[in-house]
Design an enzyme around this catalytic site. Structure first.
Site, short mmCIF file in Angstrom:
data_model
loop_
_atom_site.label_atom_id
_atom_site.label_comp_id
_atom_site.label_asym_id
_atom_site.label_seq_id
_atom_site.Cartn_x
_atom_site.Cartn_y
_atom_site.Cartn_z
N GLU A 36 0.87 -1.16 0.00
CA GLU A 36 0.00 0.00 0.00
C GLU A 36 0.92 1.22 0.00
O GLU A 36 1.82 1.31 0.84
CB GLU A 36 -0.86 -0.02 1.27
CG GLU A 36 -1.90 1.05 1.25
CD GLU A 36 -2.77 1.04 2.51
OE1 GLU A 36 -2.70 0.09 3.31
OE2 GLU A 36 -3.50 2.02 2.68
N ARG A 265 5.22 -12.75 9.68
CA ARG A 265 5.87 -11.50 9.33
C ARG A 265 7.20 -11.39 10.06
O ARG A 265 7.41 -12.03 11.08
CB ARG A 265 4.98 -10.29 9.57
CG ARG A 265 4.40 -10.13 10.94
CD ARG A 265 3.37 -9.01 10.97
NE ARG A 265 3.94 -7.71 10.71
CZ ARG A 265 3.42 -6.81 9.86
NH1 ARG A 265 2.33 -7.11 9.18
NH2 ARG A 265 3.97 -5.65 9.71
N LYS A 275 4.61 0.56 9.09
CA LYS A 275 4.75 1.83 8.39
C LYS A 275 4.15 2.97 9.20
O LYS A 275 4.67 4.08 9.20
CB LYS A 275 4.07 1.75 7.02
CG LYS A 275 4.97 1.17 5.95
CD LYS A 275 4.25 1.15 4.61
CE LYS A 275 3.20 0.06 4.61
NZ LYS A 275 2.50 -0.07 3.34
P1 ATP Z 1 2.53 -2.00 7.64
O1 ATP Z 1 1.87 -2.39 8.91
O2 ATP Z 1 3.98 -1.75 7.79
O3 ATP Z 1 1.83 -0.90 6.91
P2 ATP Z 1 1.36 -3.71 5.77
O4 ATP Z 1 1.25 -5.17 5.79
O5 ATP Z 1 0.10 -2.95 5.95
O6 ATP Z 1 2.48 -3.29 6.78
P3 ATP Z 1 1.65 -3.44 2.98
O7 ATP Z 1 2.16 -2.29 2.23
O8 ATP Z 1 0.22 -3.75 2.87
O9 ATP Z 1 2.04 -3.17 4.49
O10 ATP Z 1 2.53 -4.72 2.73
C1 ATP Z 1 2.86 -5.22 1.46
C2 ATP Z 1 3.25 -6.64 1.61
O11 ATP Z 1 4.36 -6.77 2.49
C3 ATP Z 1 2.13 -7.46 2.19
O12 ATP Z 1 2.00 -8.65 1.45
C4 ATP Z 1 2.57 -7.73 3.60
O13 ATP Z 1 2.09 -8.94 4.07
C5 ATP Z 1 4.09 -7.72 3.49
N1 ATP Z 1 4.68 -7.31 4.75
C6 ATP Z 1 4.45 -6.17 5.42
N2 ATP Z 1 5.14 -6.15 6.58
C7 ATP Z 1 5.82 -7.32 6.64
C8 ATP Z 1 6.71 -7.92 7.60
N3 ATP Z 1 7.03 -7.30 8.73
N4 ATP Z 1 7.21 -9.13 7.32
C9 ATP Z 1 6.91 -9.76 6.17
N5 ATP Z 1 6.08 -9.27 5.23
C10 ATP Z 1 5.54 -8.06 5.46
MG MG Z 2 -1.51 -3.17 4.51
#
Ligand code: ATP
Ligand code: MG
Length: 554
Positions: A36, A265, A275
């Site tokens: 995102e 994760r 993020k």
């Molecule tokens: P955040 O909480 O940091 O915003 P998110 O999962 O909402 O994390 P996205 O931009 O939606 O962030 O993530 C893109 C991809 O990266 C998704 O498939 C997510 O599962 C993966 N991802 C995000 N954070 C991690 C992590 N700490 N370890 C492994 N994969 C991750």
């Molecule tokens: Mg997300």
């Protein structure tokens, strides 16, 4: 080991892919990385990138980069651009053009209409509090919304009115009609669409209704022909909606439709991989920017001197599983150390300088000496270093009286070798008016360049130095953990764990050849650690990437 010959990792996802290929469920593997664009990518995303792109590559498949851009209020084109840059820098290429969920908004809309037409979705006018109340709890089943039985025709009309902006933000939503008594909360008539009067970075003001993640994600996967949709464990329950939506749409209910698989994760010690929390650190000025070298963002790690190869290697070392855990930061640090030990040119930098005068060396003479660029790799060549009557050494390398026989640095009446140069012996020193050592006076043995003294004497230690007339001034930024707590994410207030001493700035000297150092290219400052030139500073500023040894676990 040559990476080409490396055994491919084994993990549960590869096992699934192997089965799907051998049963001919899929001919070609297609994955996607779906960030995102609401922040910069972090080391957790790197794990997901390496998994998605790496797996596709190993199976001669494809991986899409798809922006999951369904929430215009938090997203920005700045993040879109930084994400593309970071994925490329990590060494991966996405298949075809970059994809955006927003480019499927028309298809999503048609799918929503199909669900409504099948009596599987309805427009609901409960407000937030009412919706929460009706949803029930883990113990108590929910209650049907009073809008659940609106006729299909009416729902189609209401949904089209949502689209053209007839309702206010929050006035109504489109919900799936699933099961208000499901033991999975996410199946209790989840929201599919909500109203947002926001300008979107891709679709401008074309839409005022935006699909929710659960609706948009499975459809985007299906539209792109993704075979294995890999996401993190917190989406485990949501897999039911993922399947429910695809199974209820005629075009997507196929035998080779995408399936979601969850992995744990990455949580990294002394860091946060959210993020939202990283953005708070930037917004509240705890760090300077998203790419501050203390940040666990990909851009921060890059600016700190981490290489793409080391981050890929780290991802491989931590593996992929379904067990959530806190990853030891030393795994990341040994990955970069192992990489830089092989590739970083050696050079000398004096971080806490003190002047040293060699009294028996001719005044005005500057000697050029040859030093290897890498002690174990002759093909990297040699460099010129300089030597004269006045040099700088590190304050920490001198003490008036050696504390014991094991002491290996310089002390009065003790000999030490200057790296790549002669043996010197300290005779006396001067203090400044505050009592700090100002100048150290030595003699040198001219017959010890590249060899031991002929009378069998041995200098116990080696210290580094920079010749003073050719030395170039430089700033050194030495980083410590950003957080004091090894697991700051579990704290309610992240700022309470900020390490006030996470950055120390020093001013010293480097060899003259570093005046043209390329930003982000690693050097080993002998005896000090790995450093790289800062990419955001005009002046000569070096960021410390990592020390030569793991000093944390000691
Ligand atoms: P955040 O909480 O940091 O915003 P998110 O999962 O909402 O994390 P996205 O931009 O939606 O962030 O993530 C893109 C991809 O990266 C998704 O498939 C997510 O599962 C993966 N991802 C995000 N954070 C991690 C992590 N700490 N370890 C492994 N994969 C991750
Ligand atoms: Mg997300």
């Amino acid at each position: 080991m040559n990476s080409q010959n490396k055994e491919k990792p084994v993990n549960f996802i590869r096992n699934i892919i192997n089965e799907d290929l051998s049963s001919r469920k899929h001919e070609v593997i297609k994955t996607r990385f779906p960030p995102e664009p609401n922040g910069y990518l972090h080391i957790g995303h790197a794990k997901s990138i390496c998994l998605n792109f790496g797996t596709a590559k190993d199976y001669n498949g494809f991986c899409n980069l798809r922006f999951d851009d369904t929430n215009p209020s938090k997203e920005d084109i700045e993040y879109v651009n930084s994400i593309k840059k970071d994925v490329k820098w990590l060494g991966f290429n996405w298949d075809g053009e970059v994809k955006f969920s927003s480019s499927y908004f028309n298809i999503f809309y048609i799918c929503a209409e199909e669900l409504i037409s099948k009596g599987l979705a309805y427009v609901c006018f409960l407000n937030n509090d009412e919706t929460r109340e009706y949803r029930g709890t883990l113990k108590n089943s929910g209650t049907n919304s009073p809008y659940r039985n609106t006729s299909i025709e009416e729902n189609l009309l209401l949904f089209s009115r949502m689209k053209v902006g007839d309702f206010k933000e929050g006035e109504c939503v489109l919900r799936a009609k699933i099961d208000m008594s499901s033991s999975f909360m996410c199946m209790r008539d989840p929201t599919l669409y909500r109203i947002r009067f926001q300008t979107h970075h891709q679709t401008n003001d074309d839409w005022c209704i935006y699909p929710m993640y659960d609706f948009a994600h499975c459809l985007s996967d299906a539209i792109e022909g993704i075979t294995h949709s890999l996401c993190t464990l917190e989406f485990q329950d949501n897999r039911r909606i993922y399947n429910w939506i695809l199974e209820n749409l005629d075009d997507f209910n196929t035998s080779n439709r995408p399936h979601q698989y969850e992995f744990s994760r990455l949580n990294l010690e002394y860091a946060t991989t959210s993020k939202r929390k990283l953005k708070l650190l930037v917004d509240n000025n705890h760090v300077i920017s998203w790419n501050d070298p203390r940040m666990p963002t990909i851009s921060g790690l890059r600016r700190r001197g981490y290489t793409a190869a080391s981050i890929r290697d780290f991802s491989e070392r931590i593996g992929v599983s379904k067990v959530n855990s806190l990853t030891d930061i030393s795994i990341l640090e040994s990955a970069i150390r192992d990489d830089l030990n092989n590739i970083a040119p050696r050079t000398m930098a004096v971080i806490n300088p003190v002047k040293l005068i060699i009294e028996n060396y001719p005044e005005g003479k500057v000697e050029t000496l040859i030093a290897p660029i890498h002690p174990k790799n002759d093909s990297m060549g040699t460099r010129d270093i300089f030597f004269s009557r006045e040099i700088y050494i590190d304050k920490e390398d001198f003490i008036e009286i050696a504390p014991n026989n094991k002491y290996k640095r310089l002390a009065i009446n003790k000999e030490v070798r200057l790296r790549n140069s002669y043996i010197i012996k300290a005779t006396h020193f001067d203090n400044d008016k505050d009592g700090y050592i100002k100048t150290i006076f030595c003699t040198y043995d001219p017959d010890t360049l590249g060899k031991n003294p002929s009378d069998g004497r041995k200098a116990k230690g080696v210290i580094h130095f920079v010749e003073s007339s050719k030395a170039i001034s430089a700033e050194f930024r030495i980083y410590d953990r950003l957080f004091l707590d090894s697991n700051p994410s579990k704290l309610d207030d992240l700022s309470s764990s900020i390490n006030p001493n996470s950055l120390e700035i020093k001013n010293g000297f480097v060899e003259p050849n570093l005046s043209s150092a390329t930003a982000e290219r690693a050097y080993q400052f002998e005896r000090e650690g790995y450093f790289c030139r800062d990419s955001e500073s005009e002046e000569l500023v070096f960021n410390k990437t990592v020390g030569l040894r793991d000093t944390w676990s000691q």
